[in-house]
Enzyme design. Sequence first.
Site, PDB file in Angstrom:
ATOM      1  N   GLU A   1      -6.606 -15.262   0.348  1.00 56.70           N
ATOM      2  CA  GLU A   1      -5.566 -14.577  -0.396  1.00 56.70           C
ATOM      3  C   GLU A   1      -4.625 -13.851   0.542  1.00 56.70           C
ATOM      4  OE1 GLU A   1      -7.251 -12.064  -3.405  1.00 56.70           O
ATOM      5  OE2 GLU A   1      -7.074 -13.756  -4.781  1.00 56.70           O
TER       6      GLU A   1
ATOM      7  N   LYS B   1     -28.175 -25.102  -1.217  1.00 64.19           N
ATOM      8  CA  LYS B   1     -28.435 -24.667   0.156  1.00 64.19           C
ATOM      9  C   LYS B   1     -29.870 -24.211   0.309  1.00 64.19           C
ATOM     10  CE  LYS B   1     -23.825 -23.036   1.490  1.00 64.19           C
ATOM     11  NZ  LYS B   1     -23.059 -21.894   1.971  1.00 64.19           N
TER      12      LYS B   1
ATOM     13  N   ARG C   1      -8.214 -25.782   4.867  1.00 65.50           N
ATOM     14  CA  ARG C   1      -8.683 -25.457   3.518  1.00 65.50           C
ATOM     15  C   ARG C   1      -7.505 -25.595   2.589  1.00 65.50           C
ATOM     16  NH1 ARG C   1     -13.181 -21.892   3.742  1.00 65.50           N
ATOM     17  NH2 ARG C   1     -12.524 -20.764   1.903  1.00 65.50           N
TER      18      ARG C   1
ATOM     19  N   ASP D   1     -24.159 -21.935   7.485  1.00 71.53           N
ATOM     20  CA  ASP D   1     -23.010 -21.961   6.602  1.00 71.53           C
ATOM     21  C   ASP D   1     -21.813 -22.301   7.475  1.00 71.53           C
ATOM     22  OD1 ASP D   1     -21.295 -21.324   4.478  1.00 71.53           O
ATOM     23  OD2 ASP D   1     -20.994 -19.340   5.343  1.00 71.53           O
TER      24      ASP D   1
ATOM     25  N   PHE E   1     -11.319 -14.804  -9.980  1.00 75.25           N
ATOM     26  CA  PHE E   1     -11.941 -16.006  -9.444  1.00 75.25           C
ATOM     27  C   PHE E   1     -13.436 -16.021  -9.779  1.00 75.25           C
ATOM     28  CE2 PHE E   1     -14.250 -18.198  -6.124  1.00 75.25           C
ATOM     29  CZ  PHE E   1     -13.565 -19.380  -6.021  1.00 75.25           C
TER      30      PHE E   1
ATOM     31  N   ASP F   1     -24.685 -17.411   0.684  1.00 76.33           N
ATOM     32  CA  ASP F   1     -25.723 -17.818   1.623  1.00 76.33           C
ATOM     33  C   ASP F   1     -27.015 -17.032   1.433  1.00 76.33           C
ATOM     34  OD1 ASP F   1     -23.808 -19.466   2.861  1.00 76.33           O
ATOM     35  OD2 ASP F   1     -23.033 -17.707   3.910  1.00 76.33           O
TER      36      ASP F   1
END
Lengths: 339, 1269
Positions: B678, B968, B786, B413, B720, B992
């Site tokens: 955040e 993945k 990001r 990852d 989220f 993951d």
Amino acid sequence: MVKEEQEESSNRPDNTAFTQQRLPAWQPILSASIVIPMFLLIGAAFIGVGVALFITSRDIQLQELDYTGDDSEHPCFKCRTNTEKCTCSMTFSIPTLFKGPVFFYYGLTNYFQNQRKYGASKDDNQLYGDLNYFTSPSTDCDPYTRDSKNMPIVPCGALANSMFNDTFTLSHTVNGVQKIVPLDGKGIAWWTDYNIKYRNPSITPLINAFNGTKKPTNWPKPIYELDTTDVYNNGFINQDFLVWMRRAALPDFRKLYRRITHDDYAAGLPAGNYTLTIAYNYPVHSFNGKKKVVLSNVSWMGGKNDFLGIAYIVVGSMCVVMSVVMLIVYARFKFAEDV
Amino acid sequence: MTWRSPLALVRDALQGQRARERELRSLVSNLPYEGQEKGKQPNRFFLSNAIKTTKYSLLLFLPMNLYEQFHRLANLYFVGLAILNFIPVVNAFQPEVALIPICVIMLLTALKDGWEDFRRYQSDRKVNNTPCFVYSRREKQYVERRWKDVRVGDFVRVVSNEIVPADLLLLYSSDPNGVCHLETANLDGETNLKQRIVVSGLGAANLGFEPESFNSTVVCERPNSNLNHFKCFVEKPDKDKVGASIESLLLRGCTVRNTNHAVGFVVYAGHETKAMLNNNGSRYKRSKLEQKLNVDVFFCLILLFAMCLIGAFGHYLWLESLPGVPSFLVPDSNGHLDVPSLESFYMFFTMIILLQILIPISLYVSIELVKVGQIFFITNDIDLYDEETDSRVQCRALNITEDLGQIEYVFSDKTGTLTENKMVFRRCSVMGTEYPHKENGKSAFPTSPQQYSSVMPFTVMLKSVGHQQLPRSRWSLEAEDISPPDTQRHGRRRKSKVAANAHSDAAFSSPLETEVIPDQKLLQQISRAESSGGRRDGNRSFDPHLDFFLALAICNTVVVSAENAHRQRLIIKCVSYCSIVTFCYAVTLTQECTSPQSSQMRNPLETFSSLVKKAGAFFQRDKRNRTLSEDPVIDSAKTEDEADANRLRTCSLHAPSQNGSTIVEAEELCYEAESPDEAALVYAARAYGFILLARTPDSVTVRLPSGEDLVFEVLDTLTFDSNRKRMSVLVRHPVTKDYVLYTKGADYSIMELLGTPYAENFSGTEKNIAADTQYHLDCYAKEGLRTLCITKKVVSESTCQSWLGERKRAQAAMECREELIMQTAVQLETNLTLLGATGIEDRLQEKVPDTIVALREAGIHVWVLTGDKPETAVNIGYACRLLEEEDLVINMSCKNKVTCTAILDCTLEEVRRYRDDPRNAGTTQNISLVIDGNTLDMAKSPDLQERFVELTKHCRSVLCCRVTPLQKSAVVKLVREKLKVMTLAVGDGANDVNMIQAADVGIGISGQEGMQAVMASDFAISRFKHLKKLVLVHGHWCYTRLANMIIYFFYKNVAYVNLLFWYQFFCGFTATTMIDYWLMIFFNLFFTSTPPIMFGIFDKDVSVEVLQGVPELYRTGQGKGEYNFLTFWIAILDAFYQSLVCFFIPYLAYQDSDVDLFTFGTPLNTAALFTILLHLGIEIKSWTLVHWIIMLGSVALYFIVTLAYTATCVTCNPPSNPYWILQNQMADPMFYLIVTLCTVVALLPRYTFHVLKNSVAPSPLLQGRQLDR
């Protein structure tokens, strides 16, 4: 400060050589350069030992007499099929002095004393002199536990039942007169067998201990009559019995019968003609076996055996050859690498 | 206890069963029924809170453990053989003797199991007897009970820092807002506090809670193991239903924090709690080596059968060859002899018993012991210990250590695994204008990859810059100082690190990385906006710059925990824990307790800028005379640390000394965020003066740069989720009274939801904001940042109200609640107005490039799977040296399958050409592939996957971007199944988990994103760099050790059994042994069992340094490795040769002599012992003290035990009787000569072969060993 730190982080692994796998270690790398001297050393040592062994073995004298009587010319041929008591005699000559002490062996071939069930067919406790096992022998002895009348057999089992029962006398022809060579039957069995493993019940006379028991079926006489002349060679501690009971490892074996240590023959058997008289009892045709008598003297390495000496010499030589090979290898590869 | 009829009991049991199975459970309070008999209790069918994790009970231990052990095929085999031995016609030994080995082994296993179970029992008892407070109607108060006495339907009071005893529905909290803070570290390892809310609408929550007045029914779903999901509603007597979710559930095992006390209603207890349902114990995986091993055991079985057949046939021939019935042939007890064919049939079974140890009985136990040892060393490795989190490497799967040594593919990852997952706000774009934040770049570390891989030359030192005396508020800013790359200093610094725990020698982990230095230009913008709008309150918030930062501060789920006292435990435990793991940033905020002169109003922003200037000046000054200034600082840091164990308070301690006249009240703001992004945004907002002061479920308090505190009413939070990829907060602006929706999310999910450009009052040139921002976003991505887009939407009151109603219905829905909630969220998140975008840097973890290069050199294909954009991913790929400049990088990104096929064929052709090109013959091919999620999906389709796999086989590294968790794991499975290779997956987050479980070896990184990955993993590490040592060193060691041990074990048993087998040729195949049974059994069980175990645990073929320095050495274990068909059969052949030597040399030496059975066997046995041990001696690569002790100890044990046994046992084991045999033999020189010759001849070929091979064609491992010298 540091101490505080350690207290704080309780989860930190111990930083010791052991837990971190950093223990001091010897890490040999096997390569030509190191082993050349080693091979040489081993080679030399082995050749030395081998030569010594070989010479010792060469010095041992051996006289073998097959008396099975398979050949119709053989004096014992008549006894081969005879079920009656039969005696035959063989003559042989010894060219030079047979150095003493001479050991007198009888030998059997193709006799599998190491057969598993055969070897297990005995009762150690009975042979230890435990009277409880006289009346009820272990089932290990089956089917030689009781006779047809359900009487317990002592000593029970196939091993005892099949005891070798040929007897021999050796005579030396001195000036045409037969002179008996005295045979010493003492100390032919292991000391531990005679003193510890096998015991007679502590009842005198010995015969009383065997009341209510039977002799093994194949035996001509009961165990307490094996040697009536000597109390200490009778019953379970009879030397011939002990020798038989110690099972041979291989099917072709010899067992010590007597030693020649007395009188004129203490220094060995002088050159001359000898006569061996055999009381031929033991049947061997059922297993294609052969019977023989072996006269031998012994060294520190035991009886005659050339194998070990030769093996040592061969292996030693191989080591020396290998060291030369290693030297070549070393020269070719190691030096090339260094350049 | 009253007597009840059995029928009633059965009926109850059935009812209970049904009640537990039901989809929905109705629970009522126990209080009205208190004191009544059990039959009348309404909740009697549900499990009590007592737990029992033990497998066995005291009485049933023996049968249950035996049952468990007999599940093993090997044990069954040996018990079967032992039983066979009790059948008289086939037995080989005394029946009892044959039971010894299996009994010893099973006893050992039972002892181990029993001990483990006892430990579980003890911990259960401790847990069950933990006190807690349960309400009692009789006593009208909460009384102390034990955990085990808590039942479903009880009311339990938990106080701060107490552990929750069962799953509680939160009914009351001492917090005025009805919030209870929960730390779930025990459950999922997440250390940030979570908020739980009291079930609303159950009367006056704030006026205390009367359990006796609770007369509603709680309806909840059947227990399940999902920690983040819970469905329930409370039905009041008036049939009004109130929904409750996981937000109101206090989970067993969690710790209550920051809340004085709370009361909950027990919904699940004991084994039905979510914590217990998640507790599945360690995982059992079967390693590749073990699978191979089973094949070889099967070979041994064939060998055994062949040998037994030979034995049986030989016995038949032997019997047939006898002309008569000789006296040594013993008939059965009836005097009857069986026919040879039947006898030889029996003999077959006897032979199996005799030669049984050809199947290595103790191998399985030995392997287990070896693995215990290997795991001990792995977990005790100090290099794999992470000081910051105080965690070691965890081995969760106990039996795949050796798989680590055979890895061929690593799937990693990116976020949190390769990178820190410690987000730092780097740049932002507001209203289409880019603010580069150059100062941030300065303090940051050089980002060139080369710098990363070298040893960190810098250390970051904290320094309190100074304290500005401000009229309204006092600020202290901690700035970074770059200390010189002075090695001597570095050494000193390491010591000081001990003092200030948070100082890592790697700057990445410094907590101050979260500090944001404001961009001058943007500051000016804000101050301008402030000053222009400051007077006109109504209009102020319309300035997009201000809105942007408000959004940053509000639109999140960050929890502010102001009171530190409640988290004492954490702080004592580890300072860095607080500051790093939970992003708890302590702002030393001196409150406005000012002197009268404070009327001098100064804009805090000006203060900021002056502060920045001063900080810069401080830098300069400091660089000049750093030698003078630094050491005292270290000392002061030390003393302060000793003083209150909290480095972060340093500044506040300074404050009073400098401002003695003012009363100082220090308050620490601790931000706890679920995701590090955040937190980074909140810090960024704080740096610009928008300080998030408090967050409750209903409100957010933000301090504006002007110093004014605004309290926003929060109407709803749209959390989220990975489908929407965004989150929103609906608030009511306290000044304008507008309903505002702030949304932030991934750029691609936001951009399509944009409505009209911002306000109408902007001119047309600014309508390109979206395009400009998109351009900036692309730039950010190229830098590896990001990106997040920040938007705003003003909602009219009517829309808002109707939406809220809908939302409430969705939340109370029992069925498809998730979909409904999601739908409502999507409904509202439309027509958004773009405010700006942020670029957050996620730094690479230390030594990541180094680790990846090492893995690549070790012949491991490295795949990085990330959800990031291709640009970001490629950039990170270069930074972490997954991709190299000289690599041939293939970029695959296509829209449809046709192009995908074409590209695939093309690249395959190219790759083949590249490989076949004679110019590339000597060099290793370095082909890398970059592929995106869509293309990956197409490439994975059945018709293309062959070609895709073929392509990836040639690629040293593959970078997959924009992939979902499911993809993945699909990729891992594809590679694993198609290429039949050993795969390893490493990741840190919940996304993951699939991948980790799909791979042969799953590695979890216990990082910022909770513990789901760790829970699913086989090994858990704390940093990516640990992978290097774990795989390259421990993996290699474990594999070579175990592989060599297993080969040796097979060899050992075959060699020894063959001695017995050769003897059969000389005893008429009657299964006679020339060695006493006991000694034979001891030989395997004691004399030669510890050396191979020691070999498997301790042997070290190549040192750590060489293995890490020369990763190529790892390739020896890959693919077939050292334990393969060839090595196995060579070992077996060698065993045959050695047994021949050990048998026939004594045989020839004793031929024609009066040797007896055991006298013949003793030198054989002794020669075999020396041969077998010295054979291991040749194989052992490094001899430590442990090796010497065990090897010499084994020899000593053999002689001592044998001498003692043969000296004492006269008739103890009839009919076998080895009395005085060894003593006799040891007095005979022949014994020594034979043993020496046997040993030397037996080992000479192997020894010579090793020497010649080492000299002529040394293996890479040997060359590695030579490097050690």
